[in-house]
Scaffold this motif. Sequence first.
Motif, short mmCIF file in Angstrom:
data_model
loop_
_atom_site.label_atom_id
_atom_site.label_comp_id
_atom_site.label_asym_id
_atom_site.label_seq_id
_atom_site.Cartn_x
_atom_site.Cartn_y
_atom_site.Cartn_z
N ALA A 1 3.90 -4.45 -0.59
CA ALA A 1 4.38 -4.57 -1.97
C ALA A 1 4.36 -3.19 -2.64
N ARG A 2 5.26 -2.99 -3.58
CA ARG A 2 5.36 -1.70 -4.25
C ARG A 2 4.10 -1.35 -5.04
N ASP A 3 3.35 -2.35 -5.47
CA ASP A 3 2.15 -2.05 -6.25
C ASP A 3 0.90 -1.86 -5.39
N HIS A 4 1.07 -1.83 -4.08
CA HIS A 4 -0.03 -1.56 -3.17
C HIS A 4 0.08 -0.11 -2.69
N GLY A 5 -1.04 0.56 -2.60
CA GLY A 5 -1.05 1.91 -2.05
C GLY A 5 -0.70 2.98 -3.08
N TYR A 6 -0.57 4.18 -2.55
CA TYR A 6 -0.44 5.36 -3.40
C TYR A 6 0.92 6.05 -3.28
N GLU B 1 12.94 -0.95 -5.03
CA GLU B 1 12.44 -1.43 -6.32
C GLU B 1 11.23 -2.35 -6.20
N ASN B 2 11.10 -3.05 -5.06
CA ASN B 2 10.07 -4.08 -4.93
C ASN B 2 9.08 -3.89 -3.80
N ARG B 3 9.44 -3.07 -2.84
CA ARG B 3 8.57 -2.98 -1.66
C ARG B 3 8.61 -1.59 -1.06
N GLN B 4 7.69 -1.40 -0.14
CA GLN B 4 7.63 -0.20 0.69
C GLN B 4 7.90 -0.65 2.12
N PHE B 5 8.66 0.14 2.86
CA PHE B 5 8.94 -0.19 4.25
C PHE B 5 8.54 0.99 5.13
N PHE B 6 7.67 0.72 6.10
CA PHE B 6 7.18 1.76 7.00
C PHE B 6 8.11 1.83 8.22
N ALA B 7 9.12 2.69 8.12
CA ALA B 7 10.07 2.87 9.22
C ALA B 7 9.39 3.57 10.39
N GLY B 8 8.34 4.31 10.10
CA GLY B 8 7.49 4.92 11.11
C GLY B 8 6.07 4.51 10.81
N LEU B 9 5.34 4.06 11.85
CA LEU B 9 3.99 3.55 11.63
C LEU B 9 3.10 3.86 12.82
N HIS B 10 1.93 4.40 12.52
CA HIS B 10 0.89 4.58 13.53
C HIS B 10 -0.37 3.90 13.01
N THR B 11 -0.95 3.03 13.84
CA THR B 11 -2.22 2.38 13.51
C THR B 11 -3.19 2.64 14.66
N PRO C 1 -5.05 -2.54 -4.59
CA PRO C 1 -5.31 -3.61 -3.63
C PRO C 1 -5.61 -3.14 -2.20
N VAL C 2 -5.10 -1.98 -1.77
CA VAL C 2 -5.36 -1.54 -0.40
C VAL C 2 -6.82 -1.19 -0.16
N VAL C 3 -7.56 -0.92 -1.23
CA VAL C 3 -8.98 -0.60 -1.07
C VAL C 3 -9.72 -1.84 -0.57
N ASP C 4 -9.50 -2.98 -1.22
CA ASP C 4 -10.19 -4.21 -0.81
C ASP C 4 -9.53 -4.89 0.39
N GLU C 5 -8.20 -4.91 0.44
CA GLU C 5 -7.51 -5.66 1.48
C GLU C 5 -7.51 -4.96 2.84
N ILE C 6 -7.42 -3.64 2.84
CA ILE C 6 -7.34 -2.91 4.11
C ILE C 6 -8.54 -1.99 4.30
N GLY C 7 -9.24 -1.67 3.23
CA GLY C 7 -10.41 -0.80 3.33
C GLY C 7 -10.09 0.68 3.22
N ILE C 8 -8.94 1.02 2.64
CA ILE C 8 -8.54 2.42 2.53
C ILE C 8 -9.50 3.17 1.60
N GLY D 1 -9.38 -2.07 -17.76
CA GLY D 1 -9.13 -0.83 -18.47
C GLY D 1 -7.73 -0.71 -19.02
N ARG D 2 -6.85 -1.66 -18.72
CA ARG D 2 -5.45 -1.62 -19.16
C ARG D 2 -4.76 -0.32 -18.74
N MET D 3 -5.20 0.23 -17.61
CA MET D 3 -4.62 1.45 -17.10
C MET D 3 -3.43 1.09 -16.19
N MET D 4 -2.31 1.77 -16.37
CA MET D 4 -1.17 1.50 -15.52
C MET D 4 -1.50 1.88 -14.08
N MET D 5 -1.42 0.91 -13.17
CA MET D 5 -1.77 1.15 -11.78
C MET D 5 -0.56 1.60 -10.95
#
Length: 190
Positions: A96-101, A61-71, A127-134, A7-11
């Motif tokens: 990666a910055r292009d993963h998730g919302y 600029e390139n990544r996300q870092f979860f300084a707090g995380l609950h799984t 990508p988080v939909v397929d890779e993690i199942g979000i 769709g050439r939609m900016m993700m």
Amino acid sequence: MTYDPVGRMMMTPVDNEAPQRVSRLRSLGLGEQPDPEFDHFADELARITGAPYAMVNFIDENRQFFAGLHTPGGTLTGSEAAAAVAATAEPGREMARDHGYCPHVVVRRKALVLEDVCDYPRFAGNPVVDEIGIRSYLGAPLIDRTGTALGTICVVDVEPRPWGRPGLETIKSMAAELIDLIHRREDGLV
């Protein structure tokens, strides 16, 4: 910036404030290592919302870092997190910055409620939909006293969730609580 090839939609949104954010995060000493207080905050956020995953997320600029995380398996650190990601597809401390919302929340500077990500073509191909199942997401920006959007707090689930107005109010209230903690740390009050 990532585009949907069909769709050439900016993700992933363009983030012009990233350099300012990185500078502010460095001055606060945030976004480079896990923080036990933020892990506790993520645990509490998961408990309050009933979500299996909760994060305190700082974005550069390139990544996300979860300084707090609950799984669902509990808070993981270091090599445990890497092993869990490899074995179970649970998120580790970095993404990666292009993963998730969360990058959308930071750029928009507004909370985002996705009760079922598959209902939104722009978000269903992430990508988080397929890779993690979000399948559902609820997040709010962490905007500090300088007006900088430092990152987000968020919860996600592998099932659609009716977050509704109560979920939105909860995530916004919890974001304000965490920003207050960050300010008290900066002021040397904690």
